[in-house]
Each structure stands twice: as C-alpha cells, then as structure tokens.
Design an enzyme around this catalytic site. Structure first.
Site, PDB file in Angstrom:
ATOM      1  N   ASP A  99       0.759  -1.340   0.005  1.00 30.09           N
ATOM      2  CA  ASP A  99       0.013   0.059  -0.255  1.00 30.09           C
ATOM      3  C   ASP A  99       0.917   1.266  -0.133  1.00 30.09           C
ATOM      4  O   ASP A  99       0.751   2.139  -0.818  1.00 30.09           O
ATOM      5  CB  ASP A  99      -1.137   0.137   1.171  1.00 30.09           C
ATOM      6  CG  ASP A  99      -0.300  -0.339   2.551  1.00 30.09           C
ATOM      7  OD1 ASP A  99       1.072  -0.296   2.695  1.00 30.09           O
ATOM      8  OD2 ASP A  99      -0.884  -0.647   3.564  1.00 30.09           O
ATOM      9  N   ASP A 102       6.985   3.674   3.943  1.00 27.18           N
ATOM     10  CA  ASP A 102       7.006   4.920   4.608  1.00 27.18           C
ATOM     11  C   ASP A 102       8.358   4.977   5.102  1.00 27.18           C
ATOM     12  O   ASP A 102       9.339   5.373   4.427  1.00 27.18           O
ATOM     13  CB  ASP A 102       5.658   4.731   5.867  1.00 27.18           C
ATOM     14  CG  ASP A 102       5.817   6.034   6.739  1.00 27.18           C
ATOM     15  OD1 ASP A 102       6.105   6.695   6.360  1.00 27.18           O
ATOM     16  OD2 ASP A 102       5.504   5.668   8.060  1.00 27.18           O
ATOM     17  N   ARG A 164     -10.704   1.445   5.360  1.00 27.40           N
ATOM     18  CA  ARG A 164     -10.326   0.768   4.175  1.00 27.40           C
ATOM     19  C   ARG A 164     -11.098   0.928   3.084  1.00 27.40           C
ATOM     20  O   ARG A 164     -10.417   0.637   2.037  1.00 27.40           O
ATOM     21  CB  ARG A 164      -9.888  -0.845   4.673  1.00 27.40           C
ATOM     22  CG  ARG A 164      -9.107  -0.828   5.590  1.00 27.40           C
ATOM     23  CD  ARG A 164      -8.740  -2.450   5.830  1.00 27.40           C
ATOM     24  NE  ARG A 164      -7.818  -2.882   6.986  1.00 27.40           N
ATOM     25  CZ  ARG A 164      -6.598  -2.744   7.210  1.00 27.40           C
ATOM     26  NH1 ARG A 164      -5.664  -2.112   6.343  1.00 27.40           N
ATOM     27  NH2 ARG A 164      -6.034  -3.035   8.388  1.00 27.40           N
TER      28      ARG A 164
HETATM   29  P1  5GP Z   1       7.152   1.214   6.881  1.00 27.13           P
HETATM   30  O1  5GP Z   1       7.788  -0.041   7.275  1.00 27.13           O
HETATM   31  O2  5GP Z   1       7.622   1.570   5.464  1.00 27.13           O
HETATM   32  O3  5GP Z   1       7.390   2.409   7.840  1.00 27.13           O
HETATM   33  O4  5GP Z   1       5.474   0.937   6.855  1.00 27.13           O
HETATM   34  C1  5GP Z   1       4.806   0.390   5.890  1.00 27.13           C
HETATM   35  C2  5GP Z   1       3.539   0.302   6.458  1.00 27.13           C
HETATM   36  O5  5GP Z   1       3.083   1.489   7.492  1.00 27.13           O
HETATM   37  C3  5GP Z   1       2.329   0.472   5.592  1.00 27.13           C
HETATM   38  O6  5GP Z   1       2.134  -0.990   4.806  1.00 27.13           O
HETATM   39  C4  5GP Z   1       1.083   0.848   6.314  1.00 27.13           C
HETATM   40  O7  5GP Z   1       0.592  -0.197   6.898  1.00 27.13           O
HETATM   41  C5  5GP Z   1       1.860   1.773   7.663  1.00 27.13           C
HETATM   42  N1  5GP Z   1       1.668   3.091   7.066  1.00 27.13           N
HETATM   43  C6  5GP Z   1       2.879   4.074   6.834  1.00 27.13           C
HETATM   44  N2  5GP Z   1       2.049   5.062   6.627  1.00 27.13           N
HETATM   45  C7  5GP Z   1       0.914   5.226   6.740  1.00 27.13           C
HETATM   46  C8  5GP Z   1      -0.288   5.968   6.520  1.00 27.13           C
HETATM   47  O8  5GP Z   1      -0.005   7.288   6.268  1.00 27.13           O
HETATM   48  N3  5GP Z   1      -1.621   5.616   6.738  1.00 27.13           N
HETATM   49  C9  5GP Z   1      -1.554   4.299   7.143  1.00 27.13           C
HETATM   50  N4  5GP Z   1      -2.963   3.977   7.175  1.00 27.13           N
HETATM   51  N5  5GP Z   1      -0.851   3.528   7.228  1.00 27.13           N
HETATM   52  C10 5GP Z   1       0.491   3.542   6.838  1.00 27.13           C
END
Ligand code: 5GP
Length: 174
Positions: A99, A102, A164
């Site tokens: 999705d 981040d 969602r």
């Molecule tokens: P990362 O490991 O890259 O920090 O995190 C990825 C995961 O964090 C994504 O798959 C998602 O589930 C969650 N995430 C990161 N940013 C957002 C956001 O702005 N909104 C939501 N709902 N989930 C996020």
C-alpha cells in the site's frame, strides 16, 4: 479533541487512471509470464485487486501478512510475519504489492526474506510513497503517487481498522 476529519488527497478517478498506466507498464516490463503478485495484507488488498486486473497478461496472486504498526499512527519498528505465502517463489518473477512505503522498514525486511526463496527477480509496486520518511533505502520500481508526510487512510489503508473501504485516499486530520 473533536471528530477526525477526512480531506481527499487523491481521488478515485486519479487512482484508477494511474493504475491503468502502471498495469500497462508492468506488462511491458515482463515479457515472459506469469508475474507473481505478492500482496501485503491487509492494506494492499484493494490496490492488488485493481492492479491485477490492469495487467493484460497472466498473473498469479498470493498474500503475506505482516504487522509492523499497532493500532495507532506510529510505527513500532517491529516486523512480524502473521501469514506466510502458499506458493513457492523459486525461479519466479515476484512483484511485491504494498500500500505505502513509509520508513522502508517493512519492505527491507520482506525483500530480504523473499529473496532467500530464490525467485528469479523481485520488484516492488507501491500505491503510495512517502520519501521524506525513509529510514532504510527501498527502491519501489512502480509507484502510484509520491505524497507528503501526512497520515492517510482509504483505498485499503486504515486507522485502527476503519476507513479501508473509502474509494479515495484521504488525509486523516484531528
Ligand atoms: P514502513 O515499514 O515503510 O514504515 O511502513 C509501511 C506500513 O506502514 C504500510 O504498509 C502501512 O501499513 C503503514 N503506514 C505507513 N504510513 C501510513 C499512513 O499514512 N497511513 C496508514 N494507514 N498506514 C501507514
């Protein structure tokens, strides 16, 4: 503190148009099929459903459950596999469908994990990218939209399991 407010950041129409472009690009980049789409539950399930149908060539679908966020908005920094794949990846072209990228912690872990299963190739398709938040270097080959550092919901993304099913991607304010 009042009720959370939703502000549309990317509309349903923009999302669908971009997915058609991504589907064509992916099909052109993979001359030999099938492409194994590995969707990361739960957030990527709606993106994966639309993307799979936008790729005009054979694809196979599998899902992996990963939890890295709790119920809140901030990352715990921990990654845990909650559901593993059903299919073998050996010798296959894998496209991880996520999705949002981040910090990059989840995808760094996951790419490493799946790489050990000897696929022919692994690439990443992410609906959204927040490049300013990156802690680990992750290269998503296909990105729907780059967005600023805002917490977004909708189109598969949740806040404490809600939102969602929104068709647009919205900023959750408040
Ligand atoms: P990362 O490991 O890259 O920090 O995190 C990825 C995961 O964090 C994504 O798959 C998602 O589930 C969650 N995430 C990161 N940013 C957002 C956001 O702005 N909104 C939501 N709902 N989930 C996020």
């Amino acid at each position: 503190m009042g009720q959370p407010q939703l502000r549309v950041l990317i509309s349903e129409q923009q999302i669908q148009q971009r997915i058609q472009e991504l589907g064509k690009q992916i099909a052109a980049d993979y001359p030999e099929g099938p492409i194994y789409l590995v969707g990361i539950l739960k957030g990527a399930c709606i993106f994966l459903s639309d993307l799979a149908r936008a790729i005009p060539k054979p694809v196979r679908l599998d899902f992996m459950g990963i939890s890295s966020y709790g119920k809140g908005k901030s990352s715990s920094g921990e990654v845990k596999v909650t559901k593993d794949l059903d299919l073998s990846l050996e010798g296959m072209d894998i496209l991880i469908v996520e999705d949002i990228v981040d910090t990059g912690v989840t995808l760094t872990y996951l790419t490493h994990l799946l790489d050990q299963r000897k696929p022919r190739s692994i690439k990443i398709a992410a609906m959204l990218d927040k490049p300013s938040r990156r802690l680990r270097p992750v290269e998503a080959r296909y990105v729907g939209f780059s967005i600023p550092d805002e917490f977004v919901v909708g189109y598969g993304l949740d806040y404490a399991e809600d939102y969602r099913n929104l068709r647009d991607i919205c900023i959750l304010e408040g």
